[in-house]
Structures are given as structure tokens and as C-alpha cells.
Design a protein around this motif. Structure first.
Motif, PDB file in Angstrom:
ATOM      1  N   PRO A  54      24.880  43.967 -27.728  1.00 58.45           N
ATOM      2  CA  PRO A  54      25.751  44.592 -28.749  1.00 58.45           C
ATOM      3  C   PRO A  54      27.222  44.405 -28.374  1.00 58.45           C
ATOM      4  CG  PRO A  54      24.771  46.257 -27.339  1.00 58.45           C
ATOM      5  CD  PRO A  54      24.096  44.967 -26.976  1.00 58.45           C
ATOM      6  N   PRO A  55      28.086  44.469 -29.368  1.00 56.91           N
ATOM      7  CA  PRO A  55      29.522  44.257 -29.097  1.00 56.91           C
ATOM      8  C   PRO A  55      30.167  45.448 -28.406  1.00 56.91           C
ATOM      9  CG  PRO A  55      29.184  44.721 -31.417  1.00 56.91           C
ATOM     10  CD  PRO A  55      27.821  44.628 -30.814  1.00 56.91           C
ATOM     11  N   THR A  56      29.883  45.585 -27.144  1.00 50.73           N
ATOM     12  CA  THR A  56      30.406  46.698 -26.362  1.00 50.73           C
ATOM     13  C   THR A  56      31.258  46.179 -25.220  1.00 50.73           C
ATOM     14  OG1 THR A  56      28.437  46.711 -24.970  1.00 50.73           O
ATOM     15  CG2 THR A  56      28.404  48.121 -26.935  1.00 50.73           C
ATOM     16  N   THR A  57      31.845  47.155 -24.536  1.00 53.42           N
ATOM     17  CA  THR A  57      32.658  46.803 -23.365  1.00 53.42           C
ATOM     18  C   THR A  57      31.808  46.224 -22.253  1.00 53.42           C
ATOM     19  OG1 THR A  57      34.107  48.646 -23.955  1.00 53.42           O
ATOM     20  CG2 THR A  57      34.392  47.683 -21.770  1.00 53.42           C
ATOM     21  N   MET A  58      30.538  46.620 -22.171  1.00 56.29           N
ATOM     22  CA  MET A  58      29.655  46.095 -21.145  1.00 56.29           C
ATOM     23  C   MET A  58      29.458  44.587 -21.309  1.00 56.29           C
ATOM     24  SD  MET A  58      27.887  46.560 -18.473  1.00 56.29           S
ATOM     25  CE  MET A  58      27.870  48.355 -18.395  1.00 56.29           C
ATOM     26  N   ALA A  59      29.226  44.138 -22.518  1.00 55.68           N
ATOM     27  CA  ALA A  59      29.067  42.699 -22.754  1.00 55.68           C
ATOM     28  C   ALA A  59      30.352  41.945 -22.417  1.00 55.68           C
ATOM     29  CB  ALA A  59      28.663  42.459 -24.208  1.00 55.68           C
ATOM     30  N   LEU A  60      31.483  42.528 -22.792  1.00 50.61           N
ATOM     31  CA  LEU A  60      32.761  41.896 -22.450  1.00 50.61           C
ATOM     32  C   LEU A  60      32.940  41.810 -20.941  1.00 50.61           C
ATOM     33  CD1 LEU A  60      35.578  40.841 -23.318  1.00 50.61           C
ATOM     34  CD2 LEU A  60      36.349  43.215 -23.349  1.00 50.61           C
ATOM     35  N   GLY A 382      38.859  35.715 -26.212  1.00 54.13           N
ATOM     36  CA  GLY A 382      37.856  35.140 -27.106  1.00 54.13           C
ATOM     37  C   GLY A 382      36.717  36.101 -27.381  1.00 54.13           C
ATOM     38  N   PHE A 383      36.213  36.769 -26.352  1.00 48.00           N
ATOM     39  CA  PHE A 383      35.097  37.685 -26.562  1.00 48.00           C
ATOM     40  C   PHE A 383      35.536  38.964 -27.272  1.00 48.00           C
ATOM     41  CE2 PHE A 383      31.118  39.785 -25.453  1.00 48.00           C
ATOM     42  CZ  PHE A 383      30.238  38.712 -25.524  1.00 48.00           C
TER      43      PHE A 383
END
Length: 1443
Positions: A54-60, A382-383
Motif C-alpha cells: 500500500p502507498p504508505t511510509t513503510m513502502a517508501l 519518484g516513489f
């Protein structure tokens, strides 16, 4: 042709789309595979994370940390490997069995990591192929041994003392393992095909005798051939146990040796193998694993990457070598020691060239840190955009592709001509800029309280910028983005010019310096203006703060306009005042080398004069401005008639100064009149011998220009400032801060641009009045802001007109010059795309980018934006001479013997002449109207140079000169003929010849002149230069009588220099010389040498004796010896038996013998003497050769030249003596490769002589070159600057991107309407082929003598004091000296002794009757006046001491 197209598509098109990745068939499979998988990894990582998480801070965080760690590991491994290649130790070994087992290795490559099978028999029977070279001290490498208990045995080694059994088994095998090839010896170490396992050495290894080693070697030799396959198999298994590759490297021997970092080594495999019993013993009895330190874990992680590279590279090299025959002699393998930490290392089987092909090298730690930071920034921005949902569906994949291309460019970029390190950061930097812009705009537009969301009716939407990021691969493909440093210079330069009225930048430092000083001035002015406009004020009272703001605005604008954008000269001046000791030491070094350049000191003096002048001028300007604005005079000019009267004055002065006078001075005024209306005095002279005479219209031009710059436009701007400030103090339009900022920026820009170059200010003012007062009066805000906006718009409109003029001239069908078949195809093909061409023209005008003809055809494409300087590199020609070339090149061949290198000195001197006079000539109107970026061609008989004006300031001009070849190509000659031939004799009108009116051009001539991209501005422009005269040396020296005359002059010159030498008395008394010359004192001594002496060339040759004697020498040259000796202040004995005659006779023999030994290439000029054995006495003092014989050779050549015009010099000794004396002081005679030649030319010596070897069109001859300093006449041709920029950009695209190397390509064929060949040949090498390119040179108005004569020089305290003294002297009465002393002393008290020193000493005047008068001042208050002069003098000395 097909291969070139494929290469362009692969390395140009595809690499631009992917960020640098492409399949290179010239590289091995390993590199290409690594590049492919690396690019796929960088593409799939953000795509998979975005789709899976999901588009969260963790993925970033996961993505950014992954990319950062990945880049850190790659950059760290790359840096350590390059450091290993630079400083590491190379170990060379050969592998005879590698090739025989290549196929087996290839088939078992997948099993290389499995545990090896134990083959005890093979290990026991394995022979030792090499030995050990003893060293006095065992290195740390000899103290390590394998530790099989570690988790990663290939990365770790643990020190332990060897067991006694190991010592006993190592010793006998090492006894017979030493082999030598020729003179090379190899330090051998126990190696297991990639990792060396070291054992300690005992003292018995050093005590083995040669007999034991020989016997052991013979016993083992037979077993080598039998057990070769078993050895190879064992080696493979041992290698697999260690996890390393087992055979040769990726590059052959020649590639490795080209690196130059390896040590001399043996060609054989000199390695010490550890017995297999010990290895098996260690493996069978494992020990408990030890605890690994943190530093070992780091090394393990680092070397995993390195070993992965080495293993894959080894397997790839096996694949490449599998096709070779096993009978071929294998190449040697080179290992490099990679040190992990003290005492621990591993051997790397790799080479530098393959590593460079795999990854780009970063030179230092800072570059690696920048690359890692850029990679993190790209991934983060980019992310973030991906998480914000800015991209949907397919565009997610496309954006991930853009991210991957940016990341890949930080690791590997495509190398091309003109490559530099900043290319790797350009794509990532642009990506970060646009992504940050998108992010900021999106955050702002999401706010509900955003005050303004549209500008001029256009809504700001971040999705427009998003669409631009989609086109990143395409924009890089078509070359719309420059290198990031070029873009930075361009952006800062455009901001400084259009918003702050600055000048062009010459470098990145210059651009940053210019924008910083403009911002500093703006911040200072902002404070004053804010304080003045914060409270309202009435018409009867102007606030003192506002008057101070106006005065400060004028002062800062004037001072900034007088300063160059390049701070180097100012910094050198400050350095000379703060650290004079360091500057003096540098000057001493230059004096020692005897090549001190006078230009830096000249520039410092000019800068010092400007600073002193600005102190006075700014003080006066501030006082006057403050007084005028405080008097409310401009508020009273609110009546429209008075304001328009001021505008009419500016328009009238501008029209006369910048249109009427330049048109009347052109070679063809208005392209209708056949000759200039306002002619100079030199117009009818064939060869002017003096400086250009100052004409009345030049005085008028300078006067009107100064009146316009310093009176008219400051009055207009101050009037607008006062009225707008009064209005803004009562009613704020855009808020107090915005109003103050716009007012300050507009005033600063208008004043600075008016001071720098007001050539087009009157047109800008005219368009402002017409548009905002008549066409669109509702759009007007205030006159100051309208004037500011129109100055930018008018600048762009003028660029648009120049581009359209270039396009129409270039594609006009009646004068098209097709250089190739493609041009004929492109001409009709471009017609349907006229609308696209017009759109490109508009866009390139807005962004100030060149519009380049594609391959020189009628199809135009836009290039990337560039600054006014255009070229990214500070290229300038370095002349080759004896000071910067190797000694072997000076002995074996002539240094820099090509004509272009030798003739470049003339363009260098022309640059110095322009530095002295260009700015003054431009201010006198001798080159017509000019602006920043204009290009001119100076054409004379043999000199053709392109002058590029870069920076235009107030009293300074920065330019660059590009000299073309003397004897250019056929195309260049056709274009030179086009600019030199006249059209006055053309009588044609259409297809008939009716003639033309008197002093007018014909219709055809006038029509043709309008369809040219260039125009002749002047035909008699004078510059100081050198005229060249050349004579064939062969025709002058082949005749025996002429050769005899040369020898006679040669011997007389030797005698002259000998007599005038300060060491003459020392030589005559030297016992060594007297002893060596004992045979020359005898009258019967005969010098017989048929190769040297001949009756045909020697005056003193005695035919009956077949040689030269002392008597015959005295018979011819004694009179000359006595004449020279008689001219000396100290008398010297010069009779027939004197030591002077003996030494002269000996030197004459030596000189003729050494002259005969000279080769034709070095005769007369080089003086590379070959001294015979019998003449070695001359080495007692080398000054006999350097100060007597060598200059005599050169002087004889000049005297021989003058013989044809002044025959009496050979007849009378007094005339000859005077001629030699004059030439000795005024003439420079040396070879052109001698640094003294360049120094003499740049020092403006009047006459120079040299001998040049010329090879041209099959001719091989020697020319005697004479240079005479005189005034050269040039034609000044102005070229459309957009034509020059477009052709230069087209050459860059064709040669670098399209890789067209055809020397006869169509884009450089002659085109008379655009001077295409001359412009393209002036490009920087290797794009063009200019003979000389000067550095960026700044010319100051203060160095122009004629201009200083008009205005009296710069305004300074010294100038004021001199002017006051001259006014004082005008009130002087002249009283005869025979008057009474009381009357005289009555006036003496009026003189102050402190003032009298400024008057001429013993100031007297003699009347017609011969009476002598003494000057006496009779005006009152002389003491007060003298004290005032004294104060001015002291202040002047104080400022001089500071500056």
C-alpha cells in the motif's frame, strides 16, 4: 553505412531512452549480462513495491533504503577495486592447463560451488610448478593461512603458525620450484586459483644451494607432462572448495600491460602449492567457529560483491576461451591483492579495463557520496509521486522506467566525444527538479487558502508538468536537455540578464558570482525602498529615505555595470594587496623561466583604474541624485507634455546615435548606397602607417552616447521611480512587499542595462509608449513596470527576427547551396512542415535555444539551451614549442613544425591587439551596433578570424577570437572571395544591365545584399599586427657567390660578438684556452678539411696550400678585428700576433666546421652544433658557443638578406658595424619553436626573422620569414548571431550524436549566403579545425589611447588634481627674470612648497625676443587653494596604497 546506422541506433537512440544501457557487442557476456540485469532490477523494484504494498511510509522507506544500500555497496566495491588497481600489488601467473580443461569447466560451471571430491592420489602426485623467490624480510602476506571454520572461507583468513610437518613438506618442494625467464623474477605465493593461502617461510628456504634446486627441477620435469590433467582437475576442485574462479582473466596480456600498474613478473607459473595432505587434514578435523568481528562482517559483505564479479567474469572468460585451441600458448593471469584489513587480503582475478566497461569510475569520495545522495533523492521523490497517485495504469510502468533510467545513469553512462563527469548526474538532477516542482505545486494547489491559482488567465496545474516527465526519454533522445552545469549557467545568466540587467556569464563560477552580487544589491535596495514606501508622503516633500534609495540605486547600477562577471581579475588584485609576498614569489618564478606574460598585470591595472574611478564617480552621482530627487523636480513633471518631452529627447538622441550614424558609416548604407557617407581618413589610403585618426562624427557619437547613458535614461528611470513611488505610498496594488520588490527590480534592471549597452533602449522605449499608451492602455500598470516588461519582450522579439532572417536566407531556393544528395531531398520535404518550423522558432526564441539545420539541410530542429558563451569548455589553443615538448622531439624532428602551430602566434598577437583597442573601437562606433553574443569576422590578406562578443559592460567587453587557417580549403576560399569582392560594378537589374545611379547600387546588387546572413560594417579597420614576407632560402644560397658572402658575414659576426663579449678579457687570459690554441698561434698552421673549406665559399682559402692559414685569415679579417676592437671603451691589443686574433681565428675555424656539420633542417636557426674532437676546447666556457657563435649564425642570415638592398654594408666596415649594432638591439632572430620567439612577438618587437621548413603539396623547401610590425587593414563583417549559434549546434549534433566523421560532409560545404564553412570550421576541436582559439579576454575602454584623449581618461582624484593645476596655470603672468628681486619675492610667499612639486620644475618660458620669464601666480587665496590640492593629493595616494 549500415553498421554506422545500427551503431547510432544502439548507442544513440536506445541508450538515450534507457539512461545509458545498451548491448555492446565489443564487450564480453558478463558485462552485458550485468548491465541487463542491473537495469531490470532498477525497473522492477519500484514497480513491484508500488503494486504489492500500500502507498504508505513503510513502502517508501523500504524502497529508499534498498536503493541507498545497493548504491553504497556498488560504489564502495567499485571505489575499492579502483584503489586496488592504483595502489595494489599485481601477481602474474601462467596456466598451461587452463585451456585444455576449458570445456570441462564450462560444463561444470554450475557445480562450481559444490564441495570438492577428495583426490588424495592426485594431490600426492601433483608436481610443484613454481618456486619461491626469497626476500630479506617476510611480508605480512607470508604469515596468513586458511581458516576453514569461517562461515565464508573465501573472504576470511586467520593467522596461525605453520606446523612442523608443513614446513618439512614445503621446504623440499620449494627447492626445485624456482624458474627464471630472461631477466624477470616473480615473487611466488601459495595460490589456489584466485585466493592465496600464505605459509610462513623458514630459514632453510634461503640456504638451499643451486645444485639442489637444479636436481629437484630435473626430477620433477618428467612428471609435469604426465600429470597435467590430474593437476588441472585437482586445481578445479580446490578452486570450487574456495568458491573462486579457477582460470584466466578476461583481458589478454596486451590490455593488461596498457594499464601500467603491474609489476615485472615471470612468464611461468611460479606458485607454491600447499600439500593436499595438509588441506585434507584441516578439512577432516574442523574446529569450532570463532566469533566474527563487525569489521570482518563488513569485509565479508563487501567482498561478496567483488567475488561475484570475479566468479562470473572467470566463467565468461572460460566461455570465450573455449573456442581456442589447446595447443596455443595461454595468456598470463594477473591477480591483484585486495587488502581487507591489516594482515588480511584476497587476490582478485580482474582488470581495470573490464571494470571500467562494467561501471563508471568516481574519482574521489565526494563524487561517490553525491552519486549515492542523488540515487536516494531520485528514489524518494519518484516513489512519493507514486504514493500520491499522480500516475495511473500504464503510466505507472512508464514512470518506473524513467526512474530506472535515472538510477542507471548514475552507475553507467554512454561515453562520447566531449564527455565529462557531470553527464552522469544530469538526468537524475533534471528528474529531481521536475519531481520536486510537481510535488510542491500539488501541495500548494490542494490548499483551499491559496490566494492565486492562475497567472494571466492560465491556471497552474501540476499535471502539465507530469506530462512533461512522461517525455523524459524522448527529450533526452532529441537532446533538449544540456549537461546540468550548462543548464545552471544558462538559467542563472538568463535570470541575471532579464531581471537584474546583468551581463553574460563566462563560467559556472562567474554565473554564481553574478547572481549573488545582484541579489546582494537587491536586498540592500529593498530595505531602503520598503522604508520609504511604508508611509504615504505628499508632493511637496520627498522622504530622505526615498532619495537615499534613488541615489543608492544609481550608484549600485553604475558600479555593477562597470564590473566584469568574471571575478578572477578582481581576486588577483585583492590577492596582490593582501598577500604580496606570494605574488612576488610567483613573479620571480616567471622571471626565472623568462616567459612572463604582461597581460595579467595589464588587466590588474585596468581593474585598479576602474575601482579608483568608481569611488569618485559614485560619490558625485549619489550626491547629485539625492539632491535632484529630494527637490521634488520629478513630481512636478507629472504634466504629460513635460514627460513626453523627456521621452522625445531620448528617442531623438537614440535615433541619431544608434541608427542614423551607424547606417551612414556602413560600407553600403541602407544596402542601397555604394560607399560610406561618413568616411574615415584611412578609407582612401592603401597601407595606413599610423593609428586611425579620430573623426568629428566619432566625437559626436561618443558625446551622444555618454549623454544618453548618464543623463537621459537615468532621468527617465528616476522620474518613473519618483512618480510610481508616490502612487504606491498611497495605494498598494499587489501588497507592500510585492510592490517594493517589483519597483526595485525594475529600476535596477533598467538602469544597469542603460549603462551597459543602450543601443536598443530607444526602440524599447518607443514600443512601450506605443503599446501601453495607444494600443492597450488598459493593460498598463505603471510606466516603470511597463518599461521593464517591454525590455524583456523586445529582446525576445529581436531574437525572433534574427532567427526568421537566418531561416529565410538559408533556405531561399534561388541561392541554396546543396552540399550533398540529402540536401536536395530535404529542400522540398521541408516545405510542408513550415508551420512546425514556425512553432519551433517561437519556442526556441522563448527559451533562447539555437535552431540548427539538420545535417546542414533545409530541415531545422531545435537544440538544447545554451548560454551566450555557447561552448561548455574553456577551450584555448596551447602553442607547442621547446618549453612544453620533450627533448627527444626537439632533437629528432622539428617541434611543432606544422604551419598551423607556427602561424597561431599571429592570431595570439591579434588577440592582444584587440584586448588593447576593441572596447574603445566599439564605443567609437567603428564596428556599428553591437550586443552580447554578436559575431564578427575580421578578414585581411591572410588573417581570417571570427570574434565572438560574449559580455558587454560599461567600459568593458569580453570576447573570444577564433583564427582560421591561412591557406584554407576550397570552400573557405570561396567564402573569403564572397566577403572581399565588391558589388559596386554590378550593373544588372533582373535579366538586363541598365546600369545604376551615381553612388548607388544596382537593383540586383541591392537585392542580393538583402539575402545574406552577413553584412560588411567597415573596410578599413586598423589593428596592430605583423606583415609577413618570405623568401626561398634555396634560391638565395645555392649560388656559390652568395654562399661565400654568407660565410663572410658569419665570420665577421663571430668577431663582432667576441669583441663585445664581457668575458673577452677572461678568455684571453685563460690558461686552458691558451694551451688548447697553441697550434693556432703558428703562422704555418694549415686547416685542411675538404668538407669544410673550399675556394668557392671561403675568402681566406689558399689554393696552393689547399686550406686556410692564420696569414690568409689576417689578410681578410684583420682590418675588421681592429675596427671592432677600436670601438671598445677598454683598449685591447689587436695586432697580428695578439691573443685576440688567435682566438678569432680559432673561432672562425670552429664556426665553419660546426656550420658544415649542421643538417639543413637546423641550419642557421636552431644552432644545434656538432663539435669535433679537435674543437672541444670550446667547452671550457659554453658562452663561446651560446653568446658568440650561435648569434653570429643568425646575424649572418639577416646581413645576407640586407645585401640585396644595401650593398654598401659589405664594403665599409663602419656601416657594417653600425648595422650589426642596430640589429642586435632591435631585431629578434631565433627559431619559431624557441619560447623567445613567442615572447618577442607578444612584446611587440618591431622586426623578427626566422627560417621555416615548409612542406606543402609535395614541395619541400625552406623559407626565410621576416616579420615587420605595422598596422594591418581588416574588413569587419557582422554575421547573424543566430546563424552562428545554429550552425555550431548542428555540428555538435552531427558529429557527436549522429557520429558523422565524413571530412567532406555536406554541412561544411561552402554557402556564401551564410558563410557556412567559415563558421563551422571555427568550432572547438574536434568539431572544427581552427588554427587558434583564444581564452576569454576582456578589453577595457581605459586602454584605448584615442578614447582617453576625448574624455581625459577615467575620473579619479589624480585627474581632478591635474585639471585644477592646469586651471591654475592658466592664470599665470610671465615676468622677465631681470625684474627687481623685491618684486619677485613679493609673489614667492604665495606659493606653498607642498604644491610646487606638482608644477613643472623650473617652469620657464622664452618669448620671441629671447627674454626668459619666470612663472608667477598673481591670483589671490593661493594658500587655501594649495591646501585643497594637497588634500586631494594625499587622498589619491591613500587610495592607491589601498588598491
Amino acid at each position: 553505412m549500415g553498421s554506422q546506422v545500427v551503431q547510432t541506433l544502439r548507442q544513440g537512440v536506445w541508450a538515450s531512452l534507457t539512461g545509458g544501457w545498451y548491448h555492446d557487442p565489443d564487450q564480453n557476456k558478463f558485462n552485458n549480462s550485468c548491465h541487463l540485469y542491473l537495469w531490470i532490477f532498477l525497473l522492477m523494484l519500484p514497480l513491484s513495491l508500488h503494486l504489492a504494498l500500500p502507498p504508505t511510509t513503510m513502502a517508501l522507506s523500504i524502497y529508499c533504503s534498498s536503493i541507498t544500500v545497493f548504491f553504497v555497496l556498488i560504489k564502495l566495491a567499485n571505489y575499492r577495486l579502483h584503489l586496488m588497481f592504483d595502489e595494489g600489488e599485481a601477481v602474474v601467473r601462467s596456466s598451461l592447463s587452463d585451456l585444455s580443461k576449458a570445456q570441462e569447466k564450462k560444463s561444470n560451471a554450475s557445480d562450481s560451488c559444490l564441495p570438492p571430491k577428495k583426490d588424495r592420489t592426485a594431490a600426492e602426485e601433483r608436481p610443484v610448478e613454481g618456486g619461491l623467490q626469497p626476500s630479506p624480510e617476510p611480508s605480512p602476506d607470508d604469515l596468513s593461512s586458511p581458516n576453514p571454520d569461517q562461515a565464508a572461507p573465501l573472504l576470511q583468513a586467520q593467522q596461525r603458525p605453520p606446523s612442523q610437518s608443513e614446513k618439512d613438506e614445503i621446504q623440499p618442494e620449494s627447492a626445485g620450484g624456482i624458474e627464471k625467464t630472461d631477466t624477470e623474477t616473480i615473487e611466488t605465493e601459495p595460490v589456489k586459483e584466485g585466493i592465496d593461502i600464505k605459509g610462513s617461510l623458514t630459514g632453510t628456504d634461503k640456504e638451499q644451494s643451486e645444485q639442489e634446486r637444479t636436481a629437484e627441477k630435473e626430477s620433477e620435469q618428467d612428471r609435469i607432462e604426465e600429470k597435467d590433467s590430474e593437476d588441472k582437475e585437482t586445481a578445479d576442485r580446490e578452486t570450487a572448495d574456495e568458491g573462486l574462479p579457477s582460470s584466466k582473466g578476461s583481458e589478454d596480456e596486451s590490455e593488461e600491460e596498457s594499464e601500467g600498474h603491474k609489476e615485472p613478473s615471470d612468464a611461468n607459473n611460479n606458485s607454491l602449492e600447499t600439500p593436499h595432505e595438509d588441506q585434507e587434514h584441516v578439512i577432516d578435523i574442523p574446529e569450532p567457529p570463532t566469533q566474527v568481528d563487525l569489521i570482518k562482517d563488513w569485509c565479508k559483505l563487501l567482498m561478496s560483491v567483488c567475488m561475484c564479479v570475479c566468479i562470473c567474469q572467470e566463467e565468461d572468460s572460460l566461455d570465450d576461451s573455449s573456442e581456442t585451441s589447446t595447443q596455443e600458448k595461454p595468456a598470463r593471469k594477473i591477480y591483484y591483492k585486495l587488502k581487507l584489513f591489516p594482515g588480511k587480503w584476497i587476490n582478485i582475478l580482474y582488470d581495470r579495463l573490464t571494470l571500467l566497461a562494467l561501471l563508471d569510475r568516481n574519482q574521489d569520495v565526494l563524487e561517490n557520496l553525491v552519486a549515492v545522495f542523488m540515487a536516494f533523492l531520485v528514489s524518494f521523490l519518484g516513489f512519493v509521486l507514486l504514493n500520491h497517485g499522480c500516475f495511473k495504469d500504464f503510466w505507472i510502468f512508464q514512470f518506473c522506467l524513467v526512474i530506472a533510467s535515472c538510477h542507471y545513469s548514475l552507475l553507467k553512462v554512454k561515453k562520447s566525444s566531449g564527455h565529462n563527469q557531470l553527464v552522469a548526474y544530469s538526468r537524475a538532477a533534471y528528474f529531481c527538479i521536475f519531481c520536486a516542482l510537481i510535488w510542491v505545486l500539488e501541495q500548494l494547489l490542494r490548499r483551499k487558502d491559496l490566494p492565486v491559482s492562475s497567472l494571466y488567465g492560465v491556471t497552474i496545474v501540476c499535471y502539465d508538468v507530469l506530462r512533461f516527465t512522461y517525455c523524459f526519454p524522448i527529450t533526452f533522445l532529441v537532446g533538449l536537455f544540456p549537461q546540468i552545469n550548462t543548464f545552471t549557467i544558462y538559467l542563472l545568466e538568463q535570470i541575471d540578464m532579464h531581471f537584474f540587467g546583468g551581463t553574460a556569464a563566462t563560467s559556472l563560477i562567474s554565473a554564481v558570482y553574478s547572481i549573488l552580487r545582484s541579489l546582494a544589491a537587491l536586498s540592500l535596495l529593498y530595505g531602503f525602498c520598503f522604508g520609504a514606501l511604508k508611509e504615504p508622503w505628499d508632493e511637496q516633500h520627498t522622504p530622505a529615505l526615498f532619495s537615499g534609495f534613488c541615489g543608492l540605486l544609481v550608484v549600485l547600477s553604475y558600479h555593477l555595470s562597470r564590473q566584469s562577471s568574471d571575478p578572477s581579475v578582481l581576486l588577483s588584485l585583492i590577492k596582490s594587496k593582501i598577500m604580496p609576498a606570494l605574488v612576488e614569489s610567483d613573479e620571480e618564478e616567471e622571471d626565472d623561466t623568462n616567459i612572463k606574460d604582461p597581460l595579467p598585470e595589464k588587466l590588474q591595472n585596468s581593474m585598479k583604474e576602474i575601482l579608483l574611478s568608481d569611488i569618485m564617480a559614485c560619490s558625485v552621482a549619489y550626491i547629485l541624485t539625492f539632491a535632484i530627487t529630494a527637490s521634488t523636480v520629478f513630481l512636478s513633471l507629472k504634466v504629460a507634455q513635460l514627460v513626453f518631452l523627456l521621452y522625445a529627447l531620448a528617442g531623438t538622441v537614440g535615433f541619431v546615435t544608434h541608427y542614423l550614424i551607424p547606417q551612414l558609416r556602413k560600407h553600403h548604407p541602407w544596402l542601397w548606397i555604394s560607399h560610406p557617407v561618413l568616411k574615415t581618413k584611412e578609407y582612401y589610403q592603401f597601407e595606413p602607417r599610423e593609428d586611425a585618426v579620430l573623426m568629428w562624427f566619432e566625437r559626436l557619437y561618443v558625446g551622444l552616447l555618454c549623454f544618453e547613458k548618464y543623463v537621459v535614461y537615468p532621468a527617465i528611470v528616476l522620474s518613473a521611480l519618483t512618480n510610481d513611488g508616490f502612487a504606491l505610498s498611497h495605494r498598494k496594488k499587489l501588497g507592500i512587499h510585492c510592490d517594493v520588490l517589483l519597483t526595485t527590480v525594475a529600476g535596477l534592471k533598467l538602469l544597469r542595462s542603460s549603462f551597459c549597452n543602450p543601443s536598443f533602449q530607444f526602440l524599447t522605449l518607443l514600443f512601450t509608449l506605443i503599446f501601453f499608451h495607444f494600443d492597450c492602455p488598459r493593460a498598463s500598470e505603471s510606466f516603470l513596470l511597463d518599461f521593464f516588461i517591454m525590455s524583456i519582450v523586445f529582446h525576445k522579439m529581436r531574437e525572433l527576427l534574427l532567427k526568421l532572417h537566418f531561416i529565410l536566407v538559408y533556405i531561399a531556393p534561388w541561392q541554396i547551396a546543396w552540399g550533398s544528395a540529402f540536401h536536395a531531398f530535404a529542400q522540398p520535404f521541408a516545405v510542408p512542415h513550415s508551420a512546425m518550423l514556425l512553432l519551433q522558432t517561437l519556442l526556441t526564441t522563448v527559451f533562447y535555444t539555437p535552431l540548427a539545420p539538420f545535417l546542414g539541410s533545409a530541415i531545422f530542429i531545435s537544440s538544447y539551451p545554451r548560454p551566450i558563451k555557447f561552448w561548455e569548455r574553456n577551450y584555448n589553443t596551447k602553442r607547442i614549442d621547446n618549453s612544453n615538448s620533450r627533448l627527444v622531439s626537439q632533437v629528432d624532428k622539428e617541434t611543432g613544425c606544422d604551419d598551423n602551430n607556427l602561424n597561431s602566434i599571429f592570431y595570439e598577437y591579434l588577440t592582444r591587439s584587440l584586448q588593447h583597442s576593441l572596447c574603445g573601437d566599439l564605443m567609437l562606433g567603428r564596428w556599428g551596433n553591437y550586443s552580447a553574443g554578436d559575431c564578427f569576422i575580421l578578414a585581411s590578406d591572410y588573417l581570417n578570424a571570427l570574434v565572438h562578443l560574449i559580455e558587454i559592460g560599461n567600459g568593458l567587453v569580453t570576447f573570444q577570437l577564433r583564427g582560421l587557417e591561412f591557406r584554407g580549403t576550397y570552400c573557405q576560399q570561396r567564402e573569403v572571395e564572397a566577403i572581399t569582392e565588391g558589388v559596386e560594378e554590378d550593373d544588372a537589374c533582373c535579366c538586363c544591365e541598365p546600369g545604376h545611379l551615381p553612388h548607388m547600387l544596382s537593383c540586383n546588387a541591392a537585392f542580393n545584399l538583402r539575402w545574406l546572413a552577413w553584412e560588411v560594417m567597415a573596410t578599413k579597420y586598423l589593428l596592430e599586427g605583423y606583415s609577413i614576407s618570405e623568401n626561398n632560402a634555396a634560391t638565395m644560397l645555392q649560388v656559390y657567390d652568395l654562399r661565400k658572402l654568407l660565410i663572410t658575414y658569419y665570420l665577421k659576426s663571430i668577431i663582432y660578438y667576441l669583441v663585445h663579449s664581457p668575458k673577452l678579457s677572461t678568455w684571453l687570459k685563460d690558461a686552458t684556452i691558451q694551451e688548447a690554441l697553441q697550434s693556432y698561434t703558428k703562422w704555418h698552421h694549415i686547416e685542411r678539411d675538404p668538407q669544410v673549406f673550399s675556394v668557392k665559399i671561403d675568402e681566406d682559402y689558399v689554393h696552393c696550400l689547399q686550406g686556410v692559414t692564420r696569414a690568409s685569415f689576417c689578410n681578410v679579417y684583420l682590418e675588421w678585428i681592429q675596427h671592432c676592437a677600436g670601438k671598445m671603451e677598454t683598449p685591447v691589443d689587436s695586432d697580428e700576433d695578439s691573443p685576440l686574433v688567435t682566438l678569432s681565428y680559432a673561432l672562425s675555424v670552429l664556426g665553419r666546421r660546426s656550420l658544415a656539420s649542421l643538417t639543413p633542417k637546423t641550419a642557421h636557426i636552431h644552432c644545434d652544433f656538432r663539435i669535433a674532437t679537435k674543437d672541444e676546447w670550446v667547452f671550457t666556457d659554453l658562452d663561446l658557443l651560446q653568446k658568440v657563435v650561435a648569434p653570429a649564425v643568425r646575424m649572418s642570415l639577416k646581413l645576407h638578406q640586407d645585401h640585396f638592398t644595401c650593398l654598401e654594408e659589405t664594403e665599409e666596415a663602419s656601416i657594417l658595424y653600425e648595422a650589426i649594432t642596430n640589429y642586435r638591439s632591435n631585431l629578434v632572430i631565433c627559431h619559431e619553436s624557441d619560447p623567445a620567439w613567442r615572447k618577442a612577438v607578444l612584446s611587440s618587437r618591431d622586426t623578427l626573422l626566422t627560417l621555416r621548413h615548409m612542406i606543402d603539396d609535395g614541395t619541400d623547401e625552406y623559407k626565410i620569414i621576416m616579420l615587420y610590425k605595422r598596422h594591418l587593414s581588416f574588413k569587419v563583417i557582422k554575421i547573424n548571431k543566430e546563424c552562428v549559434r545554429g550552425l555550431w549546434a548542428g555540428q555538435q549534433q552531427e558529429l557527436i550524436f549522429l557520429r558523422n566523421r565524413n571530412p567532406e560532409r555536406g554541412s561544411i560545404q561552402n554557402s556564401k549566403q551564410a558563410l557556412r564553412n567559415m563558421v563551422n570550421s571555427s568550432c572547438d576541436q574536434p568539431l572544427g579545425y581552427p588554427m587558434y582559439v583564444s581564452p576569454l579576454t576582456t578589453s577595457y575602454a581605459g586602454t584605448h589611447r584615442t578614447l582617453r584623449g576625448i574624455g581625459g581618461g577615467a575620473l579619479s582624484l589624480d585627474a581632478i588634481r591635474s585639471w585644477l593645476c592646469s586651471k591654475w596655470l592658466r592664470s599665470v603672468h610671465f615676468v622677465p627674470l631681470n625684474v627687481s628681486s623685491s618684486f619677485y619675492h613679493h609673489f614667492v610667499f604665495c606659493f606653498n612648497p607642498l604644491v610646487c612639486h606638482s608644477l613643472p620644475a623650473d617652469f620657464k618660458e622664452v618669448n620671441k625676443n629671447g627674454d626668459e620669464y619666470k612663472s608667477i601666480v598673481v591670483t589671490p587665496n593661493k594658500y587655501i587653494f594649495s591646501v585643497f590640492l594637497q588634500a586631494i593629493s594625499k587622498m589619491h595616494h591613500l587610495l592607491n596604497s589601498i588598491l
